[in-house]
Design a protein around this motif. Structure first.
Motif, PDB file in Angstrom:
ATOM      1  N   ALA A 279       0.683  -1.330   0.048  1.00  0.00           N
ATOM      2  CA  ALA A 279       0.065   0.187   0.027  1.00  0.00           C
ATOM      3  C   ALA A 279       0.834   1.233  -0.143  1.00  0.00           C
ATOM      4  CB  ALA A 279      -0.838   0.084   0.990  1.00  0.00           C
ATOM      5  N   VAL A 281       0.272   4.332   0.042  1.00  0.00           N
ATOM      6  CA  VAL A 281       0.065   5.300   1.358  1.00  0.00           C
ATOM      7  C   VAL A 281       0.644   5.138   2.413  1.00  0.00           C
ATOM      8  CG1 VAL A 281      -2.128   4.374   2.185  1.00  0.00           C
ATOM      9  CG2 VAL A 281      -2.049   6.472   2.105  1.00  0.00           C
ATOM     10  N   ARG A 296      -5.459  -1.082   8.917  1.00  0.00           N
ATOM     11  CA  ARG A 296      -5.416  -0.482   7.650  1.00  0.00           C
ATOM     12  C   ARG A 296      -4.523   0.547   7.655  1.00  0.00           C
ATOM     13  NH1 ARG A 296     -10.966  -1.922   5.037  1.00  0.00           N
ATOM     14  NH2 ARG A 296     -10.569  -0.097   3.559  1.00  0.00           N
ATOM     15  N   GLY A 297      -3.778   0.777   6.713  1.00  0.00           N
ATOM     16  CA  GLY A 297      -2.650   1.908   6.581  1.00  0.00           C
ATOM     17  C   GLY A 297      -3.383   3.089   6.212  1.00  0.00           C
ATOM     18  N   MET A 298      -4.193   3.817   6.998  1.00  0.00           N
ATOM     19  CA  MET A 298      -4.956   4.972   6.520  1.00  0.00           C
ATOM     20  C   MET A 298      -4.354   6.189   7.577  1.00  0.00           C
ATOM     21  SD  MET A 298      -8.858   4.149   6.410  1.00  0.00           S
ATOM     22  CE  MET A 298      -9.639   3.527   4.873  1.00  0.00           C
ATOM     23  N   ASP A 450      -5.328   4.806  -7.838  1.00  0.00           N
ATOM     24  CA  ASP A 450      -5.186   3.310  -7.243  1.00  0.00           C
ATOM     25  C   ASP A 450      -4.854   3.202  -5.640  1.00  0.00           C
ATOM     26  OD1 ASP A 450      -5.722   1.867  -9.491  1.00  0.00           O
ATOM     27  OD2 ASP A 450      -3.814   1.553  -9.852  1.00  0.00           O
ATOM     28  N   CYS A 453      -6.376   5.896  -0.274  1.00  0.00           N
ATOM     29  CA  CYS A 453      -6.791   4.889   0.807  1.00  0.00           C
ATOM     30  C   CYS A 453      -8.286   4.889   0.977  1.00  0.00           C
ATOM     31  CB  CYS A 453      -6.180   4.922   2.175  1.00  0.00           C
ATOM     32  SG  CYS A 453      -6.783   6.388   3.195  1.00  0.00           S
TER      33      CYS A 453
ATOM     34  N   ILE B  44      -0.905  -8.179  10.768  1.00  0.00           N
ATOM     35  CA  ILE B  44      -0.320  -8.151   9.547  1.00  0.00           C
ATOM     36  C   ILE B  44       0.831  -9.384   9.551  1.00  0.00           C
ATOM     37  CG2 ILE B  44       0.858  -6.684   7.923  1.00  0.00           C
ATOM     38  CD1 ILE B  44      -0.886  -4.455   8.477  1.00  0.00           C
ATOM     39  N   GLY B  78     -11.342  -6.177   6.786  1.00  0.00           N
ATOM     40  CA  GLY B  78     -10.678  -4.788   6.439  1.00  0.00           C
ATOM     41  C   GLY B  78      -9.340  -4.506   6.185  1.00  0.00           C
ATOM     42  N   VAL B  79      -8.619  -5.105   6.980  1.00  0.00           N
ATOM     43  CA  VAL B  79      -7.216  -5.294   6.661  1.00  0.00           C
ATOM     44  C   VAL B  79      -6.715  -6.037   5.417  1.00  0.00           C
ATOM     45  CG1 VAL B  79      -4.828  -6.132   7.517  1.00  0.00           C
ATOM     46  CG2 VAL B  79      -6.559  -4.769   8.960  1.00  0.00           C
ATOM     47  N   PHE B  82      -7.676  -4.172   2.154  1.00  0.00           N
ATOM     48  CA  PHE B  82      -6.856  -3.066   2.132  1.00  0.00           C
ATOM     49  C   PHE B  82      -5.719  -3.065   1.314  1.00  0.00           C
ATOM     50  CE2 PHE B  82      -4.127   0.610   3.436  1.00  0.00           C
ATOM     51  CZ  PHE B  82      -4.802   1.707   3.333  1.00  0.00           C
ATOM     52  N   TYR B  83      -4.840  -3.975   1.810  1.00  0.00           N
ATOM     53  CA  TYR B  83      -3.462  -4.234   1.332  1.00  0.00           C
ATOM     54  C   TYR B  83      -3.487  -5.226  -0.160  1.00  0.00           C
ATOM     55  CZ  TYR B  83      -1.878  -2.355   5.669  1.00  0.00           C
ATOM     56  OH  TYR B  83      -1.729  -1.411   6.648  1.00  0.00           O
ATOM     57  N   SER B  84      -2.628  -4.618  -0.931  1.00  0.00           N
ATOM     58  CA  SER B  84      -2.681  -5.493  -2.374  1.00  0.00           C
ATOM     59  C   SER B  84      -2.218  -6.670  -2.292  1.00  0.00           C
ATOM     60  CB  SER B  84      -2.154  -4.651  -3.352  1.00  0.00           C
ATOM     61  OG  SER B  84      -1.046  -4.135  -3.160  1.00  0.00           O
ATOM     62  N   ARG B 139       4.906  -1.976  -8.809  1.00  0.00           N
ATOM     63  CA  ARG B 139       5.382  -0.454  -9.010  1.00  0.00           C
ATOM     64  C   ARG B 139       6.810  -0.514  -8.525  1.00  0.00           C
ATOM     65  NH1 ARG B 139       1.101   2.009 -11.432  1.00  0.00           N
ATOM     66  NH2 ARG B 139      -0.818   2.016 -10.351  1.00  0.00           N
TER      67      ARG B 139
END
Lengths: 595, 187
Positions: A279, A281, A296-298, A450, A453, B44, B78-79, B82-84, B139
């Motif tokens: 991620a 972000v 979640r990395g917010m 993309d 977040c 994680i 959620g986690v 969220f993470y690809s 990326r």
């Protein structure tokens, strides 16, 4: 028996992917079979920076710089250079075919560079702590622990004037000082190694080439600010860097340089590695901390800043890899020394990942105040394939473009801001006449969309709207009011987004509209892509006088859009053509052209 | 570079590719959870280790992790979403990651990706019907000097040309173990 020669092999990611490891193994085997193992020490180092020419092998003391070496060249390198003492001319970096360019100091790529951060990359074996120590490694930690108070350390950073290298450029001493001043039993030190900027790999190379410098710097920060625990948050995509960090941490613990009672000083500090999970972000500091906490990395609203209320609500010093790598040298050589390098606004050096349409891709470290022209044309060797320079993009998805007119601007935080771009983490992507500015801008926006977040609506919705408009323009459906519309959405995002990602995501658009309005107009008014990139606005055609009817393109075309008899002129059916460009690439006679 | 995978690595090379029976792997999952019991922010690293082991994260396993770590399932899900790096469906035997960092993009990464989607007949994020390949984008792998770059499992292929994609895949398709990795041939 004394060592006669040192063979240094680049073990950075790029060279490793070009089989540097096989070269290493073959060299060891060849030295053994030719009976010279005792005369030679073979070392796999970190990145030399000159990635375009990799894999690179350097032999000391002659300082011979061999490029594009293949595993099968090992035999000749040993039999000629080591045994007979004759350089293998065909492998030397020698673009003028004269022997002058063989040595490192003669190579223009290195001449204007000044290495602080990359001081050990390409010199030492990053998996051997003794080599780091031999180059004054851990001397700064010793000096800090035994001869300096925490205030002395902060004073030194203040004199040095170093600013954060992660992008925003906040003065490092202030961050440290905020955390130091908070009365709290638990504090943390964090290394931000979540380098996500596409086209930037400075931090990766630093970690791969000199992991101990980061550990040493973090330990110094722990001592200064009163923290006992550090975290390195690193991308999982960097397996080699992770491995070298783990080795380094173990060696440091074995030497009493990490862990309980460091060097008998009574100060204890240890470090844990946390891996990112894809991620972008999470490169934002508050999002990164959320991710370490398992969420979640917010991003979170600031203030409070992490320096006061960070990881698990405790005061946290967080710096990026490149900033950390500077610290030991500042402590060792003094803030005065550091502050003499660079410009009034920005002290020290900056590492850039110079990539794109440049002749010499690679990592370069230059004093602040070096001009873009020096970096691109002197160090980078100019544009590849003798094309015309169009623009250079700095700051990644948060930055903007700089054109020919501003190439002589000395680079520092302030000057890049003034040009509508930013320093960012150090990606520098060179574009030539074949790159479509609108298309590249769409690429950056697509990236930010993309990676948004989704927490705040200016970024989530604004970014998407901007992307949709750009997409429309590249398809020839743009209207004149789109330009104003994009500017106003962009300004709103800058003002209202929660974190740096959303605040800077419109920068590529605002910057390119400013410098390349004519190119936008060509797409919108003339429905034309001057660079020939935007698929909907171009067509592939065959030149009658160049086509010899070899059928190569017709055989390669994935949709059968090309017809023609052998030795007869071929034709592309525009209805069937998907504009993939395979024909253009296949044709050896230059008969295909894009309109 | 295979030796660098250890416990909590998010692997780029997931071993099994078909669906697995969640019940049979609970004991190993429990072992991983025990290992991280005293770690703060363990979710994680646990998910990374489990995915590394199983190749993906089946729903039953996620509910199990949720119970064991006393974290609500909604938070775990959620986690994961969220993470690809996390996947809740089985992935292919080989993971193809096309670099779309800026350097690769301007040197033709997009054309390489298009060639791959044509050749494999799948979109980004999907897996071929024969479970051989999953297609993803990356990326920046830090090999910008060699752009455009495609990573297949742990092998970095440099200066990839769209019209030679077939050849590149062929070496993996039959899974013959000849040396195919990290060559500087014009793949």
């Amino acid at each position: 028996m004394a060592i006669k020669n040192y063979i240094l092999i680049c073990g950075g990611t790029a060279c490793e992917s070009s089989r540097a490891d096989d070269i290493y193994k073959n060299l060891i085997a060849e030295c053994a079979s030719q009976g010279v193992s005792d005369d030679v020490q073979i070392v796999k180092t970190g990145c030399f920076g000159f990635c375009e020419q990799g894999p690179i092998v350097k032999i000391l003391p002659e300082d011979s710089f061999y490029v594009q070496v293949k595993p099968e060249d090992a035999k000749e390198l040993v039999s000629e250079h080591i045994v007979k003492g004759r350089e293998v001319t065909r492998l030397l970096y020698d673009k003028n075919k004269s022997k002058k360019h063989a040595k490192v100091e003669d190579i223009q790529f290195y001449q204007k560079q000044f290495r602080i951060v990359l001081r050990n990359c390409g010199f030492i074996n990053p998996e051997n702590i003794d080599e780091y120590i031999a180059r004054e490694g851990y001397a700064a930690l010793e000096k800090a622990l035994f001869n300096m108070t925490p205030d002395d350390v902060i004073g030194e950073l203040k004199t040095a004037g170093i600013r954060g290298r992660g992008g925003a450029g906040f003065p490092t001493w202030m961050k440290w000082n905020f955390t130091k001043q908070v009365e709290n039993d638990t504090k943390y030190v964090v290394c931000n190694a979540d380098e996500g900027d596409p086209g930037a790999y400075m931090d990766r190379s630093t970690l791969e080439g000199d992991p101990h410098s980061i550990l040493e710097a973090m330990t110094i920060a722990g001592y200064t600010c009163g923290a006992r625990q550090g975290y390195i948050y690193i991308r999982a995509e960097y397996p080699l860097a992770i491995k070298r960090l783990e080795i380094a941490m173990q060696q440091a613990r074995d030497y009493g340089l990490l862990g309980e009672d460091i060097l008998g000083s009574g100060f204890s500090f240890d470090i844990e590695i946390r891996l990112g999970a894809g991620a972008f972000v999470c490169g934002e500091e508050t999002a990164l901390l959320a991710s370490i906490e398992g969420e979640r990395g917010m991003p979170r609203p600031r203030p409070p800043f992490p320096a006061v209320k960070g990881l698990w609500g405790q005061p946290t010093v967080i710096n990026n890899v490149e900033t950390w790598a500077n610290i030991p040298m500042i402590i060792l050589k003094g803030g005065d020394w550091f502050s003499k390098i660079g410009t009034e606004d920005s002290k020290g050096t900056k590492v850039f990942a110079l990539t794109g349409k440049i002749r010499n891709s690679g990592l370069v470290e230059v004093p602040m105040g070096t001009t873009l022209r020096e970096i691109i044309f002197d160090i980078g060797g100019g544009i590849a394939n003798d094309k015309e320079f169009k623009a250079v993009q700095t700051g990644g998805p948060s930055g903007g473009v700089i054109t020919k007119a501003d190439l002589d601007t000395p680079i520092d935080y302030g000057s890049l801001m003034g040009l509508g771009s930013m320093m960012g983490s150090g990606g520098m992507i060179v574009m030539d006449e074949d790159d479509c500015i609108v298309d590249v801008t769409k690429f950056y926006l697509g990236f930010s969309v993309d990676e948004s977040c989704g927490k705040c609506s200016p970024c989530r919705i604004g970014g998407r709207s901007l992307y949709n408009i750009l997409d429309k323009i590249t398809k020839g459906e743009g209207e004149m009011e789109d330009l104003e519309q994009m500017k106003s959405i962009g300004q709103a995002m800058k003002k209202a987004s929660l974190c740096g990602l959303g605040q800077t995501a419109p920068n590529p658009i605002l910057s390119t509209i400013h410098y390349f309005e004519d190119e936008y107009l060509a797409h919108i008014k003339d429905k034309r892509c001057p660079a020939g990139k935007c698929k909907e606005l171009i067509s592939f055609n065959i030149l009658a006088d160049k086509c010899i009817g070899c059928t190569a393109c017709a055989r390669k075309c994935p949709v059968g859009a090309i017809t023609g008899e052998r030795r007869q002129l071929h034709r592309i059916d525009p209805e069937l053509c998907i504009k993939c460009g395979v024909c253009l690439e296949t044709c050896k006679f230059g008969a295909i052209y894009v309109r | 570079m295979a030796e660098i995978q250890t416990d909590c690595r998010t692997s780029t090379h997931a071993e099994p590719c078909r669906e697995i029976d969640p019940g049979s792997v609970i004991p190993v999952v429990d072992e991983i959870i025990t290992q991280y019991r005293s770690t703060r922010g363990a979710l994680i690293p646990v998910l990374q280790s489990v995915q590394n082991l199983l190749g993906y994260l089946p729903k039953e396993i996620l509910t199990h992790i949720s119970r064991e770590l006393s974290i609500p399932y909604s938070e775990v899900a959620g986690v994961v979403t969220f993470y690809s790096f996390f996947s809740t469906t089985p992935r292919g035997k080989h993971i193809i990651r096309v670099c779309l960092g800026t350097a690769c993009y301007v040197r033709g990464g997009k054309e390489v990706l298009q060639a791959l989607t044509r050749e494999l007949k799948i979109k980004v994020g999907q897996t071929t019907d024969d479970h051989q390949f999953s297609l993803e984008i990356g990326r920046c792998f830090g090999a910008c000097g060699l752009a455009p770059v495609v990573m297949i499992d742990e092998d970095v292929h440099q200066r990839v040309k769209p019209n030679a994609i077939g050849l590149l895949l062929a070496a993996y398709r039959d899974d013959d173990d000849q040396d195919r990795g990290g060559s500087d041939e014009k793949a």
